[in-house]
Each structure stands twice: as C-alpha cells, then as structure tokens.
Design a protein around this motif. Structure first.
Motif, short mmCIF file in Angstrom:
data_model
loop_
_atom_site.label_atom_id
_atom_site.label_comp_id
_atom_site.label_asym_id
_atom_site.label_seq_id
_atom_site.Cartn_x
_atom_site.Cartn_y
_atom_site.Cartn_z
N MET A 1 -0.21 9.20 -7.41
CA MET A 1 -1.42 9.20 -6.54
C MET A 1 -0.27 9.90 -5.17
O MET A 1 -0.61 11.39 -5.95
CB MET A 1 -1.17 7.53 -5.47
CG MET A 1 -1.32 6.23 -6.19
SD MET A 1 -3.22 5.97 -6.43
CE MET A 1 -3.19 5.63 -4.83
N ASP A 2 0.32 9.82 -4.57
CA ASP A 2 0.74 11.20 -3.20
C ASP A 2 2.42 11.57 -3.88
O ASP A 2 2.29 12.46 -3.37
CB ASP A 2 1.20 10.14 -2.09
CG ASP A 2 -0.57 10.51 -1.23
OD1 ASP A 2 -1.48 10.73 -2.20
OD2 ASP A 2 -0.18 9.78 -0.24
N LYS B 1 -8.80 3.56 5.79
CA LYS B 1 -6.80 3.81 4.54
C LYS B 1 -5.93 3.59 5.93
O LYS B 1 -4.98 2.83 5.49
CB LYS B 1 -7.28 5.81 4.82
CG LYS B 1 -5.23 5.33 4.12
CD LYS B 1 -5.18 7.19 3.21
CE LYS B 1 -4.25 7.20 2.44
NZ LYS B 1 -3.75 8.38 1.97
N ASN C 1 -5.28 6.81 -10.84
CA ASN C 1 -4.90 6.54 -9.84
C ASN C 1 -6.32 5.15 -9.19
O ASN C 1 -5.93 4.58 -8.78
CB ASN C 1 -4.98 8.27 -8.62
CG ASN C 1 -6.30 8.71 -8.96
OD1 ASN C 1 -7.16 8.78 -9.88
ND2 ASN C 1 -6.66 9.94 -7.86
N GLN D 1 -8.14 4.91 0.94
CA GLN D 1 -7.89 5.62 -0.31
C GLN D 1 -8.69 6.10 -1.13
O GLN D 1 -7.52 7.78 -1.43
CB GLN D 1 -6.64 4.81 -1.04
CG GLN D 1 -5.40 3.83 0.13
CD GLN D 1 -4.98 3.20 -0.31
OE1 GLN D 1 -4.61 2.06 -1.23
NE2 GLN D 1 -3.36 3.09 -0.43
N ASP E 1 0.99 3.78 -3.00
CA ASP E 1 0.39 5.29 -2.49
C ASP E 1 1.45 6.47 -2.78
O ASP E 1 0.89 7.60 -2.92
CB ASP E 1 0.40 5.36 -0.42
CG ASP E 1 -1.00 5.77 -0.71
OD1 ASP E 1 -2.15 6.52 -1.16
OD2 ASP E 1 -0.64 6.53 0.70
N ASP E 2 2.54 6.14 -3.24
CA ASP E 2 3.91 7.01 -3.33
C ASP E 2 4.03 7.72 -4.49
O ASP E 2 4.57 7.73 -4.79
CB ASP E 2 5.28 6.53 -3.39
CG ASP E 2 5.15 6.15 -0.82
OD1 ASP E 2 4.91 7.16 -0.81
OD2 ASP E 2 6.18 6.25 -1.07
N SER F 1 0.96 -1.31 0.09
CA SER F 1 -0.67 0.11 -0.02
C SER F 1 1.29 1.25 -0.33
O SER F 1 0.99 2.12 -0.64
CB SER F 1 -1.19 0.18 1.11
OG SER F 1 -0.41 0.42 2.68
N LEU G 1 -5.59 1.37 -8.32
CA LEU G 1 -6.00 0.96 -6.77
C LEU G 1 -7.67 0.06 -6.90
O LEU G 1 -8.08 -0.66 -6.20
CB LEU G 1 -7.61 2.19 -5.78
CG LEU G 1 -6.11 3.08 -5.13
CD1 LEU G 1 -6.93 4.37 -4.66
CD2 LEU G 1 -5.88 2.64 -4.42
#
Lengths: 330, 330
Positions: free
Chosen positions: A123-124, A215, B142, A191, A118-119, A114, B146
């Motif tokens: 995404m982030d 999350k 994104n 998320q 996520d990185d 995750s 997911l």
C-alpha cells in the motif's frame, strides 16, 4: 392575502427584532460558555479514559504474538479524536460516557486497522507511524495483515458484546452505520480510489473530495453518528450531527494536506512531504496554500453551524473539537 | 432405599427393554429417512439460493474496481458448505431459511476474505484458488488487501441490516459469536500460530489441533451456532450444535490434510502437495495416513452423536453434511 400579510408585518417585525435580541444574547452567553470550556483538560481526561478502556479491551492473551501486534499499534498513543467525538456526540444528545465507550473503542480499533494495512509495503509502504516503526516493520507483513483483520473483527465483537444500557435495536443501528462507513462504500472506497489515482495528472477537485470524504471523513462521521444513535438522539439530531461530522471530516483531511507541505517529519511524527514526492493531488496543490486554508475555515464554520440548535454547554466539546481539527499542528 | 431400588428393578428392566426397543425402531426409521434424503439435490438447491443471495448482496457499484475484486472471489463458485450449515442449523431448531440467509452470506464473505488474505505473497503466496488465479494475481496486492477488509466489514453490515424476523437481541448474540470466531481468539489465532509453526520440527498433535480448531473449525462452528441462535434454538440446542460443529470443523481439516497428499492440483482446484513442500505438520505426517483416516471417522461419528436428540427428518441435512465433509474428494 397580501393585505393580511402586510397588516401582520409591523407586529412580525417587532417580534423579529425581539427574537433577534434574544438570539444575540444567547449567542453571547454561548460564546462565554465556550470560552470557559477547558478543552485541554477535557481531551486529557477523555483521552485517558479511552486509553484505559482500550488497554482493558485488548489484553495480552494467547496467542501472544497477535495480541502484542494489535496492542502495539492500538496503544501507540494517538490523539483519540475519533473515540472522543463518539463520546461527545453521545453526551450531547443526553446519553452518558459508558453507553458510548465500547463503540468509541471500536472506532479506534478500526482506525488503527486502517493505518496498519495502509502502511503495508503493497500500500503506502510507510516505515514510520506516530513516531514509531510501523506494525509490519516490527512484526512482519503476515502478522500485520492478521493484526488488522483481528482488530476489525474485534471492533464488532466488542461493540455487540460490551455495550450496556442501550436497546439492542439501537446497537444494531450503530453496528450497521459503522460497518457501512468502513466498507466498500466508505473508508475502503476512498482508499481504493486514492490508490487508482496515484500518478494521474487529471485529478480534479470533485475527485479529490470523493477520496477525502470516504478515506477520512467516513470514519469520523461514523464516530459521531454512532455516538448520537447510542445516546438516544432523535433522527433529526443524528442527521445534524452527521452533517457536522462530514464537515470536520473533510476539514481533517484538508488540514492534513496542508500540514504535509508545511511541517517536518519530526513535527508530524510521520513522514512529511510524501504527497509532493508521490505527486498526489492535494488541496494545496489544486487550490494553492492560501485558498486551501480559506476552504478549511469555511468547513469549520459550516460544521459549527450544525451545533446551533443544541444546548451550548453540552455542545462545547464538539465546538472545541472542530476548532482543534482546524488549527492542529500535527 | 436399596430394597426399594431392588424392588423397582424388574419393572425398570422391563421399561428399559421396552425403551431400547422403541429407540431401536426409531433409529431404524431415522436411517430410512436419512437414506431417503436426497443430499445432492439439497446441496444444489441451497447452494443456488446462497449464490443468488450473494450475487444480490454485493453488486457491481462504484467504485467498480473494489466491488469487482470482492465479487471475483465471492462468486468463484465454492461449495458453500458454511452458509448451508448455517441455514440447516437454523431450520433444525425451528427457524426458516430467510432468517439465516443474510448471516449465511456473511459467513461466506468472511470465509472469502480469509482466503484472499491467506493467498497474499506475504502469507501463503498462492497463485491458484478454486481453479482460478488468486485475487491479488488479478487485481494487485493492494486491492486484494482492501477487498478482504471490505468483505469483512460488509459481512457485519449485511448481518445487522438485512436480517428480518429475528429479535435484535438474537442478532446481536449472533454478531458477537461470529466476530469472536474470526478474531484473535478464533480464525486469526489459528492462522498466526500456523505461520509461527512453519519449519518447526517439534509440532505435536495438541499444537496441530489448536491450529485446526481455530483456523478451520472456528468459522464452521460460527456458521452452525449463529444459524441455531437466529432460528430460536434453546441454549442446550445451541451448545449441542456447537459440539457437532467443532467435530466436523476438525474433521474438515483432517480430510484437507489427507487430500493434500492423496490428490492432484487439478482434482483439488488448488495447489496440491503444498504441506509436504513446506514441511508442515499435518495429521498424515504425525499419525500416518491410515490413522489419520481412522481419526476422521471417529470425528464423524462423534459429530453425528450430537444430533441424536433432534428430529431425524430435520437433522438429515446435518447428518449428510458430516458424511460429505468426511468423504469429500476435493
């Protein structure tokens, strides 16, 4: 009926007083036992066992590139809070470490997956994780996506294949629980709602709690609940520990929000102040810093209340883990 | 010893001749039964059952966006070859459709996940899949990442939770098999070696076979093998069907390579000629088109040889599926 009840009252009161005395003595004894529990040594020992098990589980085989990418993030030295929670819950209900270890590793594999996904830039878009360049910065985006997928699949393979000393029915129950906690009704739900909320000006407390409960709390809940299932816990024990995990899961995120505004990137080992920059809804933003801290303490207390019915010595690691999550500095 | 053997010979020869006659008659009968098997009706019926089961498995619940993205790709109307193989293998060894259905759906969820992630800009960067815009084109990168993760997790949840009429030990065996087939030693291994091979000028046949056996054959192998496990197959039956599946898995990819150079995008429902543009190693490129077609026929024959020991009527769907994979036009 009323007279009978009144007639019973003096006796009941006496028993109640005696009971309260016994409870008070037991609580004092528990506090003493808690105080004598060496949390640092416990975390160090269990953390080493987990690191060794993870190192053995994902070896550097062919194709090397993908196993290297998986190991890079998996063995990057996290605090191993989730696998230790899993083992502690298993031992609390009467199981042993080896029953829980493959699943404890599986939880960490999923947590790592995750983080890798996520990185990602889509995404982030984070460059730094656990003080090191993120997975896609080192291996490229395509390999990072696949490393996450491989860790997710391997988590279930390892859990199904390497668990010993537990009935197949309980292993299946644990697999179902973990899968549910990370899918579209668990981690992924959190998320996606988090992503869709970015930039929204009307994110309220309830909405924020949905994000955090899914999350962050879902996987911590999964860790504790599968530990309890594999250790042979009764349905009642499993549900008490689920409630404990939900509290510390939300607590974990509230503290994360607080740390994001109070600590530096260097202290955290990841980019600090990101929530402020992204104008994200957080507990400090919605409640103010002090109220957010009070809320964290309330969750800590509620979590520990769930452990009251368990043996105090065996419950000491979970008490201490709740304390640690509440008062951690990174 | 020699005399005894010689003495036995005439009798043995006679038995052998009688045996050959019986085998020949049986083969003729099997061919008739094969011929009477209505493949189109079978695929239509099983495909409808699978579509219905997938529709029921992943419903449009909250958070809607992620479930919408999962359903968009999952219900995009693929041929359902993998789930039908799973059901056919289960029925061949004596199981019934309902034993295999949750796992058949799980295989299709994982296939869909691999397509969603494979189409991402950081991977194959594809805009068109099954004649429709790819997942990230509709929902964003994104959410597409997911949706893949959620489908992967849900595949295991559904398999563990929804399978009925099978012993927990066999369900665990099937979960282990499927997870292995899609992880860093299966599907992902093929994808990563494929990525690392792009643009290389020295990709030989062995290297190409590694990619295909992992990238395509592994999941087809998983589909067949878990069907056989769940249906109660013996170890010998499971291994024969594994060999069958490996052959048709490689066959599937050889045919895919051939179709990429012989058909249009419209005929395929996805971008044609991509391998040529990307200068990728393919069977037609390494062997020439005719030799690639001969290799496909050889794999088809080898696959069908594995079915010789099974009841011909029950094996008819797998015979026909091998034929279909060998001679499909898209």
């Amino acid at each position: 009926m009323k007279a009978v009840k009144q007639g019973l009252l003096p006796c009941f009161n006496l028993l109640q007083l005696q009971g309260e005395k016994i409870i008070k003595e037991a609580e004092e004894e528990n506090t003493q036992k808690e105080m004598s529990f060496d949390f640092k040594a416990y975390m160090l020992q269990k953390g080493n066992f987990v690191n060794q098990a993870l190192d053995n589980a994902v070896t550097l085989k062919e194709p090397q590139k993908i196993h290297e990418a998986m190991r890079y993030s998996l063995l990057a030295g996290g605090k191993r809070v989730r696998p230790i929670l899993c083992i502690a819950a298993c031992e609390l209900v009467g199981g042993n470490e080896s029953m829980a270890m493959p699943s404890a590793c599986a939880v960490e594999m999923i947590h790592t997956m995750s983080l890798i996904h996520d990185d990602l830039p889509c995404m982030d878009n984070d460059d730094l994780r656990r003080g090191k360049p993120t997975n896609h910065k080192v291996f490229g985006e395509n390999v990072a996506v696949l490393a996450g997928d491989a860790l997710l699949a391997f988590a279930f393979e390892y859990m199904a294949n390497a668990t010993v000393g537990v009935s197949p029915a309980r292993v299946i129950q644990a697999i179902t629980e973990l899968a549910k906690d990370i899918g579209a009704e668990g981690l992924v739900a959190g998320q996606v709602v988090d992503i869709l909320s970015a930039g929204l000006s009307d994110v309220g407390l309830e909405h924020l709690e949905f994000i955090h409960v899914h999350k962050t709390a879902a996987l911590l809940e999964g860790a504790v609940v599968i530990g309890a299932i594999l250790g042979g816990g009764t349905e009642e024990q499993v549900e008490k520990l689920r409630k404990f995990a939900r509290c510390i899961g939300l607590l974990f995120q509230v503290v994360d929000d607080i740390l994001d505004v109070t600590m530096s990137s260097q202290e955290l080992g990841k980019t600090a102040g990101k929530d402020l920059v992204a104008d994200k809804a957080t507990y400090p933003k919605l409640l103010g810093l002090e109220k957010a801290r009070e809320f964290a303490e309330k969750l800590n207390t509620e979590a520990k209340e769930q452990l009251a019915g368990f043996d105090a010595v065996k419950a000491a690691p979970l008490y201490a883990l709740a304390e640690y999550i509440a008062h951690r500095q990174n």
